[in-house]
Write a protein that holds these residues in place. Structure first.
Motif, PDB file in Angstrom:
ATOM      1  N   TYR A   1       0.830  -1.215   0.000  1.00  0.00           N
ATOM      2  CA  TYR A   1       0.000   0.000   0.000  1.00  0.00           C
ATOM      3  C   TYR A   1       0.854   1.250   0.000  1.00  0.00           C
ATOM      4  CZ  TYR A   1       0.621   0.334   5.126  1.00  0.00           C
ATOM      5  OH  TYR A   1       1.145   0.445   6.398  1.00  0.00           O
ATOM      6  N   LYS A   2       2.143   1.077   0.242  1.00  0.00           N
ATOM      7  CA  LYS A   2       3.014   2.254   0.194  1.00  0.00           C
ATOM      8  C   LYS A   2       4.464   1.844   0.042  1.00  0.00           C
ATOM      9  CE  LYS A   2       2.746   5.248   3.610  1.00  0.00           C
ATOM     10  NZ  LYS A   2       2.889   6.039   4.828  1.00  0.00           N
ATOM     11  N   SER A   3       5.218   2.728  -0.590  1.00  0.00           N
ATOM     12  CA  SER A   3       6.662   2.573  -0.673  1.00  0.00           C
ATOM     13  C   SER A   3       7.228   3.907  -0.199  1.00  0.00           C
ATOM     14  CB  SER A   3       7.069   2.304  -2.111  1.00  0.00           C
ATOM     15  OG  SER A   3       8.478   2.314  -2.205  1.00  0.00           O
ATOM     16  N   GLU A   4       8.249   3.861   0.621  1.00  0.00           N
ATOM     17  CA  GLU A   4       8.728   5.096   1.234  1.00  0.00           C
ATOM     18  C   GLU A   4      10.229   5.010   1.467  1.00  0.00           C
ATOM     19  OE1 GLU A   4       6.511   5.953   4.793  1.00  0.00           O
ATOM     20  OE2 GLU A   4       7.788   7.636   5.330  1.00  0.00           O
ATOM     21  N   VAL A   5      10.929   6.090   1.135  1.00  0.00           N
ATOM     22  CA  VAL A   5      12.348   6.191   1.441  1.00  0.00           C
ATOM     23  C   VAL A   5      12.482   6.849   2.809  1.00  0.00           C
ATOM     24  CG1 VAL A   5      14.508   7.361   0.811  1.00  0.00           C
ATOM     25  CG2 VAL A   5      13.094   6.280  -0.964  1.00  0.00           C
TER      26      VAL A   5
ATOM     27  N   PHE B   1       5.277  -1.409   2.416  1.00  0.00           N
ATOM     28  CA  PHE B   1       4.384  -1.922   3.456  1.00  0.00           C
ATOM     29  C   PHE B   1       3.207  -2.655   2.835  1.00  0.00           C
ATOM     30  CE2 PHE B   1       6.632   1.218   5.902  1.00  0.00           C
ATOM     31  CZ  PHE B   1       6.634   0.712   7.194  1.00  0.00           C
ATOM     32  N   PHE B   2       2.940  -3.818   3.399  1.00  0.00           N
ATOM     33  CA  PHE B   2       1.783  -4.634   3.018  1.00  0.00           C
ATOM     34  C   PHE B   2       0.866  -4.725   4.225  1.00  0.00           C
ATOM     35  CE2 PHE B   2       3.346  -6.715  -0.877  1.00  0.00           C
ATOM     36  CZ  PHE B   2       4.699  -6.436  -0.798  1.00  0.00           C
ATOM     37  N   GLN B   3      -0.415  -4.748   3.970  1.00  0.00           N
ATOM     38  CA  GLN B   3      -1.371  -4.932   5.064  1.00  0.00           C
ATOM     39  C   GLN B   3      -2.279  -6.105   4.765  1.00  0.00           C
ATOM     40  OE1 GLN B   3      -2.899  -1.576   7.007  1.00  0.00           O
ATOM     41  NE2 GLN B   3      -3.727  -2.977   8.536  1.00  0.00           N
ATOM     42  N   VAL B   4      -2.378  -7.007   5.742  1.00  0.00           N
ATOM     43  CA  VAL B   4      -3.317  -8.128   5.652  1.00  0.00           C
ATOM     44  C   VAL B   4      -4.105  -8.129   6.950  1.00  0.00           C
ATOM     45  CG1 VAL B   4      -3.587 -10.613   5.380  1.00  0.00           C
ATOM     46  CG2 VAL B   4      -1.691  -9.456   4.266  1.00  0.00           C
ATOM     47  N   GLY B   5      -5.381  -7.798   6.875  1.00  0.00           N
ATOM     48  CA  GLY B   5      -6.160  -7.663   8.109  1.00  0.00           C
ATOM     49  C   GLY B   5      -5.514  -6.601   8.968  1.00  0.00           C
TER      50      GLY B   5
ATOM     51  N   ILE C   1       3.437  -6.101   7.046  1.00  0.00           N
ATOM     52  CA  ILE C   1       4.801  -6.543   6.751  1.00  0.00           C
ATOM     53  C   ILE C   1       5.525  -5.352   6.138  1.00  0.00           C
ATOM     54  CG2 ILE C   1       6.218  -8.057   5.285  1.00  0.00           C
ATOM     55  CD1 ILE C   1       4.772  -9.677   7.386  1.00  0.00           C
ATOM     56  N   GLU C   2       6.726  -5.093   6.630  1.00  0.00           N
ATOM     57  CA  GLU C   2       7.569  -4.027   6.084  1.00  0.00           C
ATOM     58  C   GLU C   2       8.786  -4.674   5.433  1.00  0.00           C
ATOM     59  OE1 GLU C   2       9.610  -1.720   9.103  1.00  0.00           O
ATOM     60  OE2 GLU C   2       9.925  -0.032   7.742  1.00  0.00           O
TER      61      GLU C   2
ATOM     62  N   ALA D   1       9.161   5.283   9.230  1.00  0.00           N
ATOM     63  CA  ALA D   1       8.339   5.166   8.029  1.00  0.00           C
ATOM     64  C   ALA D   1       6.867   5.074   8.418  1.00  0.00           C
ATOM     65  CB  ALA D   1       8.757   3.921   7.237  1.00  0.00           C
ATOM     66  N   ASP D   2       5.993   5.263   7.463  1.00  0.00           N
ATOM     67  CA  ASP D   2       4.560   4.986   7.608  1.00  0.00           C
ATOM     68  C   ASP D   2       3.895   5.870   8.672  1.00  0.00           C
ATOM     69  OD1 ASP D   2       2.353   3.584   6.661  1.00  0.00           O
ATOM     70  OD2 ASP D   2       2.478   2.053   8.214  1.00  0.00           O
TER      71      ASP D   2
END
Ligand code: ZN
Length: 135
Positions: free
Chosen positions: A31-35, A45-49, A53-54, A109-110
């Protein structure tokens, strides 16, 4: 007070290749990529429920991720716990004698404020405390 595991951080060599792998495994795209310039990393970053996971790839040899990958294979790098009050948690853990990598919260991040415990203090596990900046 710790609330939950906020995310698990995974050190990777090639974030584009790893994004494809984790998109296959998790069934969702990041859902996002960040430096994060201060850490010399690019993250996704991935979101499941409720779980995240980063993925982290080093942008330079000075990055902690580059140093980690000199000594270790790609894999789990840290576990992040969401805390209600990061300054309070840092003070609590320091009061108990734990060594912090960051004794003040820093921008992570995030949209988080973060601080890491030194893995020497925590059975070799790099523990991240994180709190939403908005809170
Ligand atoms: Zn993290």
């Amino acid at each position: 007070m710790l609330r939950k595991i906020e995310h698990v951080g995974i050190a990777v060599k090639d974030i584009a290749a790893s994004n494809r792998i984790f998109t296959d495994i998790l069934g969702v795209a990041p859902y996002k990529s960040e430096v994060v310039e201060s850490e010399q990393v690019i993250t996704s970053f991935f979101q499941v429920g409720e779980s995240k996971i980063e993925l982290l790839q080093a942008l330079s040899n000075d990055s902690a991720i580059a140093k980690f990958l000199e000594k270790n294979r790609e894999g789990i790098h840290h576990i992040a716990f969401e805390v209600a009050d990061i300054s309070k948690e840092i003070a609590r853990l320091k009061g108990l004698g734990y060594q912090m990598v960051h004794s003040q919260p820093k921008e992570g991040a995030d949209g988080k404020l973060v601080a890491f415990l030194h893995p020497k203090s925590s059975n070799g596990v790099l523990v991240e405390l994180c709190m939403d900046k908005a809170e």
